[in-house]
Design a protein around this motif. Structure first.
Motif, mmCIF file in Angstrom:
data_model
loop_
_atom_site.group_PDB
_atom_site.id
_atom_site.type_symbol
_atom_site.label_atom_id
_atom_site.label_comp_id
_atom_site.label_asym_id
_atom_site.label_seq_id
_atom_site.Cartn_x
_atom_site.Cartn_y
_atom_site.Cartn_z
ATOM 1 N N GLY A 305 0.800 -1.214 0.000
ATOM 2 C CA GLY A 305 0.000 0.000 0.000
ATOM 3 C C GLY A 305 0.831 1.262 0.000
ATOM 4 N N GLY A 306 0.137 2.359 -0.103
ATOM 5 C CA GLY A 306 0.783 3.659 -0.081
ATOM 6 C C GLY A 306 -0.217 4.737 0.279
ATOM 7 N N ARG A 307 0.307 5.875 0.650
ATOM 8 C CA ARG A 307 -0.539 6.987 1.076
ATOM 9 C C ARG A 307 0.194 8.293 0.820
ATOM 10 N NH1 ARG A 307 -0.769 10.017 5.792
ATOM 11 N NH2 ARG A 307 -2.819 10.851 6.341
ATOM 12 N N PHE A 308 -0.563 9.303 0.372
ATOM 13 C CA PHE A 308 0.009 10.637 0.201
ATOM 14 C C PHE A 308 -0.938 11.658 0.806
ATOM 15 C CE2 PHE A 308 0.549 14.680 -2.047
ATOM 16 C CZ PHE A 308 1.905 14.896 -1.828
ATOM 17 N N GLU A 309 -0.380 12.576 1.595
ATOM 18 C CA GLU A 309 -1.162 13.646 2.204
ATOM 19 C C GLU A 309 -0.473 14.976 1.963
ATOM 20 O OE1 GLU A 309 -2.316 15.410 6.602
ATOM 21 O OE2 GLU A 309 -2.082 13.234 6.396
ATOM 22 N N LEU A 310 -1.266 15.979 1.647
ATOM 23 C CA LEU A 310 -0.752 17.321 1.404
ATOM 24 C C LEU A 310 -1.495 18.317 2.284
ATOM 25 C CD1 LEU A 310 1.093 19.131 -0.381
ATOM 26 C CD2 LEU A 310 -0.881 19.408 -1.905
ATOM 27 N N ARG A 311 -0.743 19.249 2.892
ATOM 28 C CA ARG A 311 -1.334 20.318 3.697
ATOM 29 C C ARG A 311 -0.912 21.668 3.104
ATOM 30 N NH1 ARG A 311 -0.848 18.397 10.051
ATOM 31 N NH2 ARG A 311 -1.537 16.241 9.730
ATOM 32 N N PRO A 312 -1.702 22.192 2.190
ATOM 33 C CA PRO A 312 -1.331 23.462 1.560
ATOM 34 C C PRO A 312 -1.510 24.618 2.533
ATOM 35 C CG PRO A 312 -3.508 22.785 0.839
ATOM 36 C CD PRO A 312 -2.963 21.653 1.671
ATOM 37 N N GLY A 316 -5.726 32.684 6.971
ATOM 38 C CA GLY A 316 -6.187 32.692 8.350
ATOM 39 C C GLY A 316 -5.751 31.449 9.104
ATOM 40 N N SER A 317 -6.664 30.901 9.897
ATOM 41 C CA SER A 317 -6.360 29.745 10.735
ATOM 42 C C SER A 317 -6.854 28.431 10.151
ATOM 43 C CB SER A 317 -6.973 29.951 12.128
ATOM 44 O OG SER A 317 -8.377 30.151 12.015
ATOM 45 N N LEU A 318 -7.336 28.434 8.913
ATOM 46 C CA LEU A 318 -7.833 27.208 8.294
ATOM 47 C C LEU A 318 -6.694 26.208 8.108
ATOM 48 C CD1 LEU A 318 -10.201 28.646 5.531
ATOM 49 C CD2 LEU A 318 -10.875 27.597 7.698
ATOM 50 N N GLU A 319 -7.021 24.919 8.308
ATOM 51 C CA GLU A 319 -6.066 23.832 8.088
ATOM 52 C C GLU A 319 -6.728 22.789 7.199
ATOM 53 O OE1 GLU A 319 -3.437 23.012 11.848
ATOM 54 O OE2 GLU A 319 -5.478 23.395 12.507
ATOM 55 N N LEU A 320 -6.122 22.530 6.043
ATOM 56 C CA LEU A 320 -6.676 21.595 5.076
ATOM 57 C C LEU A 320 -5.738 20.410 4.896
ATOM 58 C CD1 LEU A 320 -8.800 20.869 2.882
ATOM 59 C CD2 LEU A 320 -7.392 22.185 1.261
ATOM 60 N N PHE A 360 -9.247 11.516 0.118
ATOM 61 C CA PHE A 360 -9.842 12.136 1.299
ATOM 62 C C PHE A 360 -9.537 13.625 1.343
ATOM 63 C CE2 PHE A 360 -5.616 10.708 2.597
ATOM 64 C CZ PHE A 360 -5.106 11.827 3.259
ATOM 65 N N ALA A 361 -10.348 14.340 2.086
ATOM 66 C CA ALA A 361 -10.130 15.750 2.385
ATOM 67 C C ALA A 361 -10.670 16.021 3.775
ATOM 68 C CB ALA A 361 -10.825 16.653 1.360
ATOM 69 N N ASP A 362 -9.970 16.874 4.530
ATOM 70 C CA ASP A 362 -10.365 17.177 5.893
ATOM 71 C C ASP A 362 -10.002 18.632 6.187
ATOM 72 O OD1 ASP A 362 -11.161 15.549 8.553
ATOM 73 O OD2 ASP A 362 -9.677 17.081 9.078
ATOM 74 N N LEU A 363 -10.963 19.392 6.725
ATOM 75 C CA LEU A 363 -10.764 20.819 6.967
ATOM 76 C C LEU A 363 -11.035 21.150 8.425
ATOM 77 C CD1 LEU A 363 -10.231 23.661 5.700
ATOM 78 C CD2 LEU A 363 -12.726 23.861 5.465
ATOM 79 N N SER A 364 -10.108 21.875 9.051
ATOM 80 C CA SER A 364 -10.291 22.400 10.410
ATOM 81 C C SER A 364 -10.417 23.921 10.333
ATOM 82 C CB SER A 364 -9.098 22.034 11.299
ATOM 83 O OG SER A 364 -9.001 20.650 11.501
#
Length: 673
Positions: A305-312, A316-320, A360-364
């Protein structure tokens, strides 16, 4: 002419060995952290044991990885057990630790000496690590250079000629670091069957286990690092009867590239190779003779398996967090079955492949200093292929069964979201809702199994499990060293995979062969649903060197069934206790000494799907002590189940009771700890 300015010193490169950091939105979820001090101060020195500190954690059996059958060691939370496959996602440095064939967890691969912390998120739908997190996510992080000492060695001798040893070397290597650890455990074992039911054939369940882990972390730029892990393991056990030896061997390797800069990222690739074998036998009524019933002489499996995650960077204080992952598994079971006069008459081969690709996508969004909103989702494309069943007569080689199952595929969309609110300085309120799913394992689809005289057939037509749930909780921290929390939850697990009773022995049944008198024939199947409601309470207090931790979980779970599972409607899932509690009191550096005591309680639980047999309640007490001798050398004393309480692990259909670990005393030396 002005003098030239001296060159700026190069920026310091800091190597962590960790993945990307936590995000603000994690505050909306029910999270428990187990620190290194607790990991290295358990009486059993077993990771699955310390996980019982977490309210609601459970496995299919109460036994640990010294005496349990390896295939019964799935992990779950919140009363969603009842199946040996894990309904919690477990990752080590980002790599899934679920067995690629069976879905269980090889806990002997986790040496507490090389772990930095464990982080448990209760509640499903944690899509950032892939599908499968129905009950929650257990993140295990290796210890980094700031924790590990250059050299540590520990050796302990215990009851029943048991040995528990581990060693770890760690060193800086340029701007990076490397570590090498190994552990070994063996013991003559205890007799699993309780004393008043034993017969001449019952014997101690011996075990021998070991692993070697190598890890290297190096910088590949000013703000990126490459992490390489490799693990080799071997686990041998006997189940207390002649003909019941089993063995699990494996090798894992992974590479993870982590960027800690403005554009954060993780790129992970891994491979898991496993080979399993196991013998099964049934005892006659007087337990004077054991008859071999199944020999799974080869169960190879591979997971890639494999996985890639990016946090652009965000305004402001948004975290994606955005990314994708993929996992491929293949495996088969090769076995002898249908024994006559002690000799097998048929051979079976069954297996297949599964694959999954997801995004996937996740936003704080920290709205202000009181409110945090978070949400995310993922979409997966799965397939089950190359499913097959071959059964042939050994005498002639002729096929009795030669079936190829149709390939299947599908798409699953899941999501989760939560809200965190801090109404006052010491109070934190959180709520979350989530959807999750899990693909049946190759084991559930194709591998039959036996437990004593009982036999359970596989089911190649199983559908994926799907979960929907909600929870809400309150955390109160009146002082920095005091924290109490309470959480309510409601979960519905649709199409839950369970073992459904169909008939009583004696007789010959499809998928398993002969079942003796007193045995039960079951088949895996999809229940309509499991409904699970409950409460989790936890408290943590530190005062100087004193540490007090307590947890309690209450679970009200019941089955919804129709058709073949209609007789189970309204019953409680197997292996799901109503109540669990744990209390640990510890003290460090008391005149140079350290000590801890752990009291645990688990209420009665039903052994079987029909709620006809009960594993009784049990209370155990564990003690540990460390006594400095000289320099970095210390004496360690450990006592498991001090009162020798009877912990029932299984109750067979004929009433035979198998127990979990009895009293076990240890004395050892540790250098460098």
């Amino acid at each position: 002419m002005p003098a030239a300015l001296p060159p700026e010193p190069p920026a310091e490169i800091v190597i962590t060995g960790e993945g990307l950091g936590r995000v603000a939105g994690d505050a909306a979820y029910d999270v428990v952290t187990i620190d290194r001090t607790r990991l290295t101060s358990t009486a059993s020195n077993r990771v699955e044991d310390v996980l019982r500190d977490v309210a609601g954690f459970g496995q299919f059996r109460r036994s640990d990885s010294r005496s349990a059958h390896p295939t019964s060691q799935g992990a779950s939370l919140r009363g969603l057990g009842g199946n040996a496959s894990s309904r919690a996602m477990i990752v080590l440095d980002g790599v899934p630790q679920i067995d690629p064939f069976g879905g269980w967890v090889t806990f002997t691969a986790f040496d507490p000496a090389r772990i930095g912390q464990i982080r448990v998120t209760r509640g499903g739908g944690s899509g950032i690590y892939g599908p499968g997190a129905l009950a929650g996510t257990i993140e295990i992080d290796s210890a980094g250079p700031e924790i590990l000492r250059p050299a540590t060695v520990a050796v302990a001798y215990g009851s029943r000629s048991s040995v528990d040893a581990d060693a770890l070397l760690s060193s800086n290597a340029g701007a990076g670091f490397v570590s090498l650890s190994t552990s070994y455990q063996r013991g003559d074992g205890f007799v699993p069957i309780v004393a008043n039911q034993r017969g001449p054939i019952d014997q101690p369940a011996r075990y021998a286990q070991g692993n070697v882990d190598a890890r290297a972390v190096f910088p590949v730029g000013a703000d990126s690092e490459l992490q390489a892990n490799m693990l080799v393991l071997r686990d041998e056990r006997n189940r207390g009867l002649p003909g019941t030896d089993n063995r699990n061997t494996g090798a894992d390797a992974s590479l993870r590239l982590v960027g800690h800069g403005r554009w954060g990222y993780e790129a992970l690739g891994y491979v898991q190779m496993r080979q399993f074998k196991s013998g099964f036998a049934s005892a006659n009524a007087g337990r004077t003779a054991a008859t071999e019933t199944l020999d799974q002489f080869n169960v190879p499996a591979t997971g890639i398996g494999g996985r890639f995650e990016l946090r652009p960077p965000m305004d402001g204080s948004l975290e994606l967090r955005v990314g994708a992952d993929a996992r491929y598994t293949e495996g088969e079971t090769d076995e002898y079955f249908t024994y006559v006069a002690g000799q097998p008459t048929r051979q079976r081969e069954a297996g297949g492949r599964t694959s999954n690709i997801g995004a996937f996508a996740d936003l704080s969004w920290p709205i202000d200093d009181k409110w945090i909103l978070t949400g995310g989702g993922r979409i997966d494309r799965w397939s089950i292929s190359d499913g097959r069943l071959r059964e042939r007569t050994l005498a002639t080689g002729a096929f009795v069964t030669n079936t190829d199952y149709p390939n299947r595929d599908g798409t699953e969309a899941t999501a989760r979201g939560g809200l965190s609110w801090r109404p006052a300085r010491h109070w934190h309120v959180r709520t979350a809702a989530y959807l999750g799913w899990r693909l049946p394992t190759l084991n559930e689809l194709y591998r039959p199994f036996r437990a004593g005289a009982d036999a359970t057939a596989a089911n190649p037509a199983l559908q994926p499990e799907r979960l929907k749930g909600i929870d809400g909780g309150v955390d109160w921290s009146p002082l920095p060293n005091i924290r109490f929390s309470g959480t309510l939850f409601h979960n519905i697990l649709d199409h839950a995979i369970g073992n459904i009773t169909i008939a009583q022995g004696p007789g010959t049944f499809p998928g398993v062969g002969f079942v003796a008198a007193g045995g039960v024939y079951r088949r895996r199947g999809n229940l309509d649903a499991i409904h699970s409601d409950g409460v989790e309470l936890e408290g943590h207090v530190t005062d100087g060197q004193w540490r007090l931790s307590a947890s309690y979980a209450y679970v009200d779970a019941h089955v919804h069934g129709s058709g073949l599972s209609a007789p189970l409607d309204g019953l409680r899932p197997a292996q799901t206790p109503h109540n669990q509690a744990s209390v640990t009191l510890g003290r460090e550096s008391l005149w140079g000494l350290s000590a801890s005591a752990t009291l645990r309680y688990v209420s009665g639980q039903y052994e079987d799907d029909q709620n006809s047999r009960t594993d009784k309640q049990a209370t155990t007490l564990d003690l540990t002590a460390g006594i400095p001798l000289t320099g970095r050398l210390s004496l360690e004393l450990r006592a498991e189940n001090v009162t020798n309480a009877l912990v029932e692990a299984t109750v067979a259909s004929d009433g035979t009771i198998e127990r979990a670990s009895p009293r076990t005393l240890w004395v050892g030396l540790r250098f460098g700890g």
